[in-house]
Design a protein around this motif. Structure first.
Motif, PDB file in Angstrom:
ATOM      1  N   GLN A  69      -0.665   6.853   2.496  1.00 24.75           N
ATOM      2  CA  GLN A  69      -0.052   7.404   1.537  1.00 24.75           C
ATOM      3  C   GLN A  69      -2.054   6.783   0.803  1.00 24.75           C
ATOM      4  O   GLN A  69      -0.802   6.456  -0.561  1.00 24.75           O
ATOM      5  CB  GLN A  69       0.768   6.562   1.011  1.00 24.75           C
ATOM      6  CG  GLN A  69       2.164   7.752   1.942  1.00 24.75           C
ATOM      7  CD  GLN A  69       3.152   7.582   1.528  1.00 24.75           C
ATOM      8  OE1 GLN A  69       3.622   6.241   1.561  1.00 24.75           O
ATOM      9  NE2 GLN A  69       4.371   8.371   0.948  1.00 24.75           N
ATOM     10  N   GLN A  70      -2.751   6.045   0.551  1.00 24.58           N
ATOM     11  CA  GLN A  70      -3.857   6.101   0.131  1.00 24.58           C
ATOM     12  C   GLN A  70      -4.101   6.918  -0.450  1.00 24.58           C
ATOM     13  O   GLN A  70      -3.518   8.528  -0.361  1.00 24.58           O
ATOM     14  CB  GLN A  70      -5.209   5.439   0.657  1.00 24.58           C
ATOM     15  CG  GLN A  70      -5.971   6.394   2.523  1.00 24.58           C
ATOM     16  CD  GLN A  70      -6.432   5.416   2.917  1.00 24.58           C
ATOM     17  OE1 GLN A  70      -7.522   5.076   2.873  1.00 24.58           O
ATOM     18  NE2 GLN A  70      -6.222   5.756   4.145  1.00 24.58           N
ATOM     19  N   ASP A  71      -5.029   6.719  -1.915  1.00 23.92           N
ATOM     20  CA  ASP A  71      -5.519   7.701  -2.472  1.00 23.92           C
ATOM     21  C   ASP A  71      -7.331   8.278  -1.804  1.00 23.92           C
ATOM     22  O   ASP A  71      -7.355   8.284  -0.638  1.00 23.92           O
ATOM     23  CB  ASP A  71      -6.053   7.221  -4.211  1.00 23.92           C
ATOM     24  CG  ASP A  71      -6.734   6.559  -3.348  1.00 23.92           C
ATOM     25  OD1 ASP A  71      -8.492   6.801  -3.451  1.00 23.92           O
ATOM     26  OD2 ASP A  71      -7.423   5.023  -3.845  1.00 23.92           O
ATOM     27  N   LEU A  72      -6.716   9.506  -1.985  1.00 24.47           N
ATOM     28  CA  LEU A  72      -7.549  10.885  -1.425  1.00 24.47           C
ATOM     29  C   LEU A  72      -9.097  10.144  -1.976  1.00 24.47           C
ATOM     30  O   LEU A  72      -9.688  10.589  -0.559  1.00 24.47           O
ATOM     31  CB  LEU A  72      -7.542  12.151  -2.255  1.00 24.47           C
ATOM     32  CG  LEU A  72      -8.042  13.296  -1.266  1.00 24.47           C
ATOM     33  CD1 LEU A  72      -7.114  13.380  -0.540  1.00 24.47           C
ATOM     34  CD2 LEU A  72      -7.694  14.418  -2.784  1.00 24.47           C
ATOM     35  N   GLN A  73     -10.026   9.652  -2.320  1.00 25.95           N
ATOM     36  CA  GLN A  73     -10.752   9.594  -2.629  1.00 25.95           C
ATOM     37  C   GLN A  73     -10.968   8.204  -1.418  1.00 25.95           C
ATOM     38  O   GLN A  73     -11.997   8.028  -0.590  1.00 25.95           O
ATOM     39  CB  GLN A  73     -11.494   8.458  -3.321  1.00 25.95           C
ATOM     40  CG  GLN A  73     -13.033   8.276  -4.094  1.00 25.95           C
ATOM     41  CD  GLN A  73     -12.894   7.479  -4.940  1.00 25.95           C
ATOM     42  OE1 GLN A  73     -12.708   7.972  -5.701  1.00 25.95           O
ATOM     43  NE2 GLN A  73     -14.113   6.459  -4.755  1.00 25.95           N
ATOM     44  N   SER A  74      -9.899   7.199  -0.973  1.00 25.42           N
ATOM     45  CA  SER A  74     -10.484   6.313  -0.589  1.00 25.42           C
ATOM     46  C   SER A  74     -10.086   7.097   1.584  1.00 25.42           C
ATOM     47  O   SER A  74     -10.525   6.433   2.345  1.00 25.42           O
ATOM     48  CB  SER A  74      -9.665   5.123  -0.383  1.00 25.42           C
ATOM     49  OG  SER A  74      -9.299   4.416  -1.450  1.00 25.42           O
TER      50      SER A  74
END
Length: 256
Positions: A69-74
């Motif tokens: 559930q990390q941000d998409l960029q990461s």
């Protein structure tokens, strides 16, 4: 096959996707019919993350869920570390275990017509390769391991062997059916069949995988969900197949 987390090392959740340096330009040219992020070289990137999150939630893998559930960029930066040469196309296999440990298996893959990554109504190739599409002679019992993609794929491997598909490079697929003789999915693709002037794909209630190209096709109105039985398949009829590495592929049903 037991759907519990009592033996978390017995399987991992996976998603396979395409890295293609030509995709951002093509996606931006067809932005109205391709989901964000348009500038990513990873095919349907956000859908792959969503798919893995759904699998982790189903199997109640909380550590994996937290990592996914990390941000998409990461998430994209994590994938970047696996690309040895950004000028080439790659097939990536994202593998996540119950403890939230993830790895990426990267293999170089052949160049394709980039238009095949978009819904078929946008295709420009008048003579695409046609895959042979067989129907499994035995049934597969639906479970979380058919709805979600995991490394527990013995049922699919067995179906391919029964159909005489011995190599991943064969231009061939086999349709998996449930005990009610409903088509669930293909062993490595989502299938689409033309019925009453509309393309249809099996509903998830038939037991098949919630694939990312399936989601894309449904979101763009290319197809509708409808149950299709083994008996409804016509020998020689043309169909479409799709997956996250090859996009959309033409197929022909073989029942005899």
């Amino acid at each position: 096959m037991t759907e519990t987390s009592s033996s978390p090392q017995s399987f991992e959740i996976i998603s396979s996707l395409r890295f293609d340096p030509g995709l951002p330009d093509a996606a931006c040219r067809h932005a109205s019919s391709y989901p964000d992020p348009h500038k990513s070289p990873y095919y349907l990137l956000a859908y792959h993350q969503d798919r893995l999150i759904a699998a982790a939630a189903h199997f109640q893998w909380n550590r994996a869920l937290t990592w996914l559930q990390q941000d998409l960029q990461s998430f994209e930066e994590f994938l970047d570390s696996s690309i040895a040469d950004r000028s080439k196309a790659w097939r990536l296999r994202i593998v996540v275990n119950s403890q939230g440990k993830a790895r990426v298996e990267a293999n170089a893959t052949a160049s394709i017509d980039l238009m095949s990554l978009f819904i078929p109504s946008l295709h420009t190739n008048p003579d695409p390769p046609i895959w042979r599409v067989y129907v499994d002679t035995e049934s597969t019992i639906p479970s979380g391991f058919t709805t979600h993609k995991t490394t527990a794929r013995d049922d699919y491997a067995a179906a391919r062997l029964r159909a005489g598909i011995n190599s991943p490079t064969d231009l061939a697929e086999v349709l998996v059916v449930n005990p009610n003789d409903e088509v669930m999915e293909g062993s490595i693709t989502t299938p689409y069949f033309l019925r009453d002037h509309m393309w249809i794909t099996p509903p998830l209630s038939s037991g098949g995988n919630a694939g990312i190209t399936r989601r894309y096709a449904l979101s763009q109105g290319f197809c509708l969900e409808h149950t299709i039985s083994r008996d409804e398949l016509v020998d020689g009829e043309l169909c479409w197949l799709s997956n996250g590495v090859r996009g959309f592929i033409r197929g022909q049903i073989i029942t005899k």
